[in-house]
Write a protein that holds these residues in place. Structure first.
Motif, PDB file in Angstrom:
ATOM      1  N   VAL A 103       0.834  -1.211   0.000  1.00  9.32           N
ATOM      2  CA  VAL A 103       0.000   0.000   0.000  1.00  9.32           C
ATOM      3  C   VAL A 103       0.863   1.253   0.000  1.00  9.32           C
ATOM      4  CG1 VAL A 103      -1.697   1.364   1.280  1.00  9.32           C
ATOM      5  CG2 VAL A 103      -1.970  -1.106   1.100  1.00  9.32           C
ATOM      6  N   HIS A 104       1.932   1.246   0.808  1.00  9.47           N
ATOM      7  CA  HIS A 104       2.700   2.492   0.903  1.00  9.47           C
ATOM      8  C   HIS A 104       3.547   2.738  -0.329  1.00  9.47           C
ATOM      9  CE1 HIS A 104       6.949   1.472   2.010  1.00  9.47           C
ATOM     10  NE2 HIS A 104       6.362   0.310   2.119  1.00  9.47           N
ATOM     11  N   SER A 105       3.843   1.680  -1.114  1.00  6.02           N
ATOM     12  CA  SER A 105       4.571   1.964  -2.355  1.00  6.02           C
ATOM     13  C   SER A 105       3.586   2.253  -3.499  1.00  6.02           C
ATOM     14  CB  SER A 105       5.542   0.838  -2.712  1.00  6.02           C
ATOM     15  OG  SER A 105       4.867  -0.266  -3.241  1.00  6.02           O
ATOM     16  N   ARG A 106       2.423   1.598  -3.494  1.00 10.93           N
ATOM     17  CA  ARG A 106       1.414   1.844  -4.522  1.00 10.93           C
ATOM     18  C   ARG A 106       0.774   3.220  -4.310  1.00 10.93           C
ATOM     19  NH1 ARG A 106      -2.390  -1.872  -7.112  1.00 10.93           N
ATOM     20  NH2 ARG A 106      -4.040  -0.604  -8.007  1.00 10.93           N
ATOM     21  N   PHE A 107       0.455   3.551  -3.067  1.00 21.39           N
ATOM     22  CA  PHE A 107      -0.101   4.859  -2.742  1.00 21.39           C
ATOM     23  C   PHE A 107       1.033   5.653  -2.087  1.00 21.39           C
ATOM     24  CE2 PHE A 107      -3.365   1.650  -2.837  1.00 21.39           C
ATOM     25  CZ  PHE A 107      -4.269   2.181  -3.730  1.00 21.39           C
TER      26      PHE A 107
END
Lengths: 323, 323
Positions: A103-107
């Motif tokens: 999630v933190h790399s995608r968003f």
């Protein structure tokens, strides 16, 4: 050998409903989280944890329909697991998990922190509304174990003197506690006696530990799709798992490499060679087998049903990943 | 005018014990968190939230000693508040809070996420062990409100069309819910009737909203120590608070500046001028006064005691910060 989907087949429809419900609960009214929820609860997830809770719930009373509370417990289990994964990925600065963007790399980190907090908050809220203080205690203990496990894992990086019990305790906190306590909580909701509650806890604890040891072995023997070779990502991050701890007992040279945090050229490759040429993988397999056996023994008392048979097949499925 | 320390004097010893207990609980055995705990629970904090819980608990039965459960409730309140601040600072990418470095800038994002999770986890665990499912429901609702408030605040950035009720709701979620529900929970632990429980909730809700509106006014009228002028940090971040919303009702030019996210040269200064030359600050003060008055009215029924007198003086203290 069965696949996990085959094993979970007796509760497949319930699991489909559960994932739909989770997407609705998390995404509703929050566009930022909607994409994250879609991402989190889609095909990637193996739904193993809620699947176990549903199988246990049905296996206790095969003749009855699942209650709303049992279903809600399974959802809470998956919420807590997902929240902890999302935050762990921030803490570990992981950019992918099993080949899927985190999630933190995608968003970004903001969305990952928010999404994790929101999931934990939803879990607490639904937990309180099960109206059973014993279940609240079991699952809030899990949330504490998860936080402690992540802290311990980070504290003990590259500590070649760390004991085997410490590794088991960390694995309990990070993996087994959630499965053990949610299995027990299913039993509490079904009103079974203390002895049987303990055995459900033991089933969950031991299958969780077997699962973790297998995962730790696969970091050395598995074939990472992107790399085309073992990932060895735990060792590279300084997380010393069963294979490393066994190899450290045989070979003192390994501790030299680890104590300098594998910082010099070829250190990681040399450490990997030492581990693969030792009896470490064999000993780790034996350890996973022992845990798998204990988990099976814990639930022999359950009445025969397709649900019990699925649960009894689960330990072998877990082991099959390393053979 | 009283200072907050003077106001909290009737429960000062209990608050000192509480801070010590929190440092022990959080720091124990976790070097990473020890420094963070020291940093979080030291002089900087105003201890207002646990102070209110302790004052309410004593004011309900002035003749009795505080129970362990009431003290634990006050600790849980501060844990939840601190956890939410630590994660908010990560989400808002804030490097200081009231002149003190935030955890993620002093340490790093990993430690901040871990420390916040650990605090939330400890709060859930101690909450469950109060053995009162109604208290668990009240406080787990708070954790959900805090997550929702932070999400809403981020969703509505630079939205000049946002309604006043949305702002009040966001302020309730982010600030008032914790005070309202912890005041009510103190009453639940004391076994008082439903009507009085509602009035404790109303006291907490309204003092919380007054507190938030005052904070929002101070962002425009206060004197930031480092800047030597108002910080205007909310507006710069796109968080539209009471003064901005009142000014938007008077002056349509302001919405043009906000809709383009104050991105052009002098936009922030021009927006500030429009707000300060409108009746926005006056209207916001009136709003804070209304909430403060409602909070006082809610607790007139409490028996006279030094604790009640401190609670009755609190709304005026909150307002005194803007006069």
């Amino acid at each position: 050998m069965n696949t996990v989907t085959e094993l979970l087949q007796p509760v497949e429809n319930d699991l489909d409903d559960l994932i739909l419900e989770l997407k609705n609960l998390i995404g509703a009214g929050h566009p930022i989280l909607q994409a994250a929820a879609e991402h989190l609860f889609s095909a990637g997830g193996k739904r193993l944890r809620p699947g176990i809770v549903l199988l246990i719930s049905k296996a206790i009373s095969p003749e009855f329909c699942l209650t709303t509370k049992h279903k809600r417990l399974a959802e809470i289990t998956e919420m807590i697991h997902t929240a902890s994964l999302v935050h762990d990925d921030v803490v570990d600065e992981a950019s992918t998990r099993r080949g899927v963007d985190t999630v933190h790399s995608r968003f970004n980190t903001r969305v990952a922190v928010l999404a994790g907090d929101f999931l934990f908050a939803q879990a607490s809220w639904h937990l309180a509304n099960l109206d059973n203080v014993n279940v609240v205690k079991l699952l809030s203990r899990v949330i504490m174990d998860l936080a402690e496990g992540e802290i311990k894992q980070n504290l003990n990086r590259f500590d070649s003197a760390q004991s085997f019990p410490k590794y088991i305790n960390k694995s309990y906190c990070k993996t087994a506690s959630l499965i053990a306590n949610s299995c027990k909580a299913a039993g509490v909701l079904s009103g079974i006696n203390d002895e049987n509650l303990t055995s459900l806890y033991d089933f969950g604890k031991n299958i969780g530990l077997a699962f973790q040891v297998v995962d730790d072995i696969l970091d050395f023997t598995g074939n990472d799709k992107q790399l085309g070779k073992p990932a060895v990502s735990d060792l590279a991050s300084g997380y010393l798992t069963a294979p490393v701890l066994y190899a450290l007992e045989e070979n003192k040279q390994l501790s030299v490499l680890i104590n300098r945090e594998l910082a010099e050229k070829d250190d990681l490759d040399n450490a990997l060679n030492i581990i693969m040429n030792s009896k470490a993988i064999e000993s780790s397999r034996k350890l996973a087998e022992d845990f798998a056996m204990l988990s099976k023994e814990a639930i022999v008392w359950l009445p025969d049903s397709e649900y019990k048979r699925a649960l009894m097949a689960l330990p072998e499925f877990v082991l099959s990943r390393i053979y």
